[in-house]
Design a protein around this motif. Structure first.
Motif, mmCIF file in Angstrom:
data_model
loop_
_atom_site.group_PDB
_atom_site.id
_atom_site.type_symbol
_atom_site.label_atom_id
_atom_site.label_comp_id
_atom_site.label_asym_id
_atom_site.label_seq_id
_atom_site.Cartn_x
_atom_site.Cartn_y
_atom_site.Cartn_z
ATOM 1 N N HIS A 95 -6.145 -7.720 -2.070
ATOM 2 C CA HIS A 95 -5.586 -6.631 -1.270
ATOM 3 C C HIS A 95 -6.258 -5.302 -1.599
ATOM 4 C CE1 HIS A 95 -3.059 -6.217 -4.925
ATOM 5 N NE2 HIS A 95 -3.048 -4.939 -4.602
ATOM 6 N N ALA A 96 -6.202 -4.407 -0.619
ATOM 7 C CA ALA A 96 -6.785 -3.075 -0.762
ATOM 8 C C ALA A 96 -5.781 -2.042 -0.271
ATOM 9 C CB ALA A 96 -8.084 -2.974 0.041
ATOM 10 N N ASP A 97 -5.674 -0.927 -0.992
ATOM 11 C CA ASP A 97 -4.857 0.208 -0.575
ATOM 12 C C ASP A 97 -5.781 1.332 -0.129
ATOM 13 O OD1 ASP A 97 -2.785 -1.331 -1.429
ATOM 14 O OD2 ASP A 97 -2.256 -0.086 -3.151
ATOM 15 N N GLY A 98 -5.357 2.066 0.893
ATOM 16 C CA GLY A 98 -6.208 3.137 1.383
ATOM 17 C C GLY A 98 -5.427 4.278 1.999
ATOM 18 N N ARG A 99 -6.166 5.294 2.406
ATOM 19 C CA ARG A 99 -5.595 6.467 3.064
ATOM 20 C C ARG A 99 -6.437 6.779 4.293
ATOM 21 N NH1 ARG A 99 -2.745 10.326 0.116
ATOM 22 N NH2 ARG A 99 -3.916 11.977 1.148
ATOM 23 N N THR A 100 -5.763 7.122 5.396
ATOM 24 C CA THR A 100 -6.451 7.537 6.617
ATOM 25 C C THR A 100 -5.986 8.942 6.977
ATOM 26 O OG1 THR A 100 -6.679 5.269 7.439
ATOM 27 C CG2 THR A 100 -6.819 7.038 9.057
ATOM 28 N N GLY A 101 -6.932 9.841 7.137
ATOM 29 C CA GLY A 101 -6.618 11.233 7.406
ATOM 30 C C GLY A 101 -5.911 11.433 8.729
ATOM 31 N N LEU A 102 -4.859 12.240 8.684
ATOM 32 C CA LEU A 102 -4.090 12.583 9.886
ATOM 33 C C LEU A 102 -3.555 13.998 9.649
ATOM 34 C CD1 LEU A 102 -3.432 11.059 12.498
ATOM 35 C CD2 LEU A 102 -1.249 10.415 11.488
ATOM 36 N N PRO A 103 -4.199 15.025 10.206
ATOM 37 C CA PRO A 103 -3.857 16.411 9.860
ATOM 38 C C PRO A 103 -2.390 16.755 10.045
ATOM 39 C CG PRO A 103 -5.886 16.334 11.141
ATOM 40 C CD PRO A 103 -5.318 14.948 11.158
ATOM 41 N N GLN A 104 -1.731 16.174 11.078
ATOM 42 C CA GLN A 104 -0.330 16.524 11.349
ATOM 43 C C GLN A 104 0.641 15.766 10.460
ATOM 44 O OE1 GLN A 104 -2.441 15.295 13.635
ATOM 45 N NE2 GLN A 104 -2.892 16.945 15.056
#
Length: 282
Positions: A95-104
């Motif tokens: 498994h992999a954990d991540g972050r996706t940018g979302l300004p709001q």
């Protein structure tokens, strides 16, 4: 001659054992190689922040969880990269954990987990979000898409919402049906006045139709049918109740129509049979 055969036999046995060991250790070695290099930027918006080969190492649940079997992951990986993915590289538990940018979004990004679980017959997406964050995002999207900040267009503030499967599709499906249940406030024009109508419960069904095109998968049809609306207000006349139902249906159908009109293709490898379980809560 017998000595030479025994030597070859031991050599072959040793080779098989080494190959078996390599097959077993390949994911661990790949993860061990990658971990010192984390965080790893997939693109300008998405970053992988953690990797592990063991399901036991999974910490607290994240807002978005994507699970699929190792076999399905290898097939998707091959379709995405247009190359063969070795069976020893993707296995149950990885498994992999991540972050996706979302300004709001709070903290400017939404976190997610992608994991391999051979217990999953179909790919599965589980979403757990807070209503405040979702409403902030919806407000920002609406403001960006509207040239008039004082527009009389109807809008929705979500108190709670669930979207789950209403079908059991095959892997090659081009149609989906989702069950929606929610509560919140619908702001709309009533007799020339802009009012917020509190909705105790709304149940509806969403129908989606797709088509395969040379550049991917396109949404070609979409509609929402409200089956029940319960308002917090007492003694609401039937015509006002129906007007509210029409407003909600128009909102969703209009949003789907905008997506269809853009004719933007989804990736050709996207699994349309994915099991959906999305919930928004206070």
């Amino acid at each position: 001659m017998a000595i030479r055969w025994r030597a070859w036999r031991w050599l072959l046995l040793t080779l098989v054992m080494l190959l078996a060991l390599a097959w077993w250790l390949a994911p661990s070695l790949a993860v061990r190689w990658a971990q010192p290099r984390l965080p790893w930027a997939v693109d300008e918006h998405t970053t992988i922040i953690a990797l592990s080969t063991s399901a036991a190492a999974v910490s607290e649940p994240l807002p978005i969880d994507v699970a699929l079997s190792a076999a399905r992951a290898r097939a998707l990986g091959s379709a995405m990269c247009d190359m063969w993915v070795p069976p020893w590289l993707l296995r149950d538990g990885l498994h992999a954990d991540g972050r996706t940018g979302l300004p709001q979004w709070p903290d400017g990004a939404v976190t997610w987990r992608a994991r391999l679980d051979d217990a999953e017959v179909r790919p599965a997406v589980t979403v757990r979000l807070h209503a405040d964050a979702v409403n902030t995002l919806l407000t920002a999207i609406q403001a960006k898409g509207s040239s008039n900040p004082d527009s009389d267009d109807p809008d929705v503030e979500i108190a709670s919402l669930s979207i789950v499967d209403a079908d059991t599709p095959a892997p090659d499906t081009l149609r989906r049906q989702l069950r929606v249940r929610g509560a919140g406030t619908v702001r709309t024009q009533v007799f020339g006045l802009r009012l917020g109508l509190p909705v105790r419960e709304l149940t509806a069904t969403v129908q989606l139709g797709f088509a395969r095109a040379p550049d991917g998968i396109q949404l070609i049809s979409g509609s929402l049918h409200c089956e029940q609306v319960e308002l917090e207000l007492p003694d609401v006349p039937a015509e006002q109740r129906q007007a509210l139902i029409n407003t909600v249906e128009t909102l969703v159908d209009g949003a789907l129509a905008e997506v269809i009109a853009k004719k933007e293709a989804l990736p050709h490898w996207l699994p349309l049979d994915t099991r959906i379980d999305a919930r928004i809560a206070p």
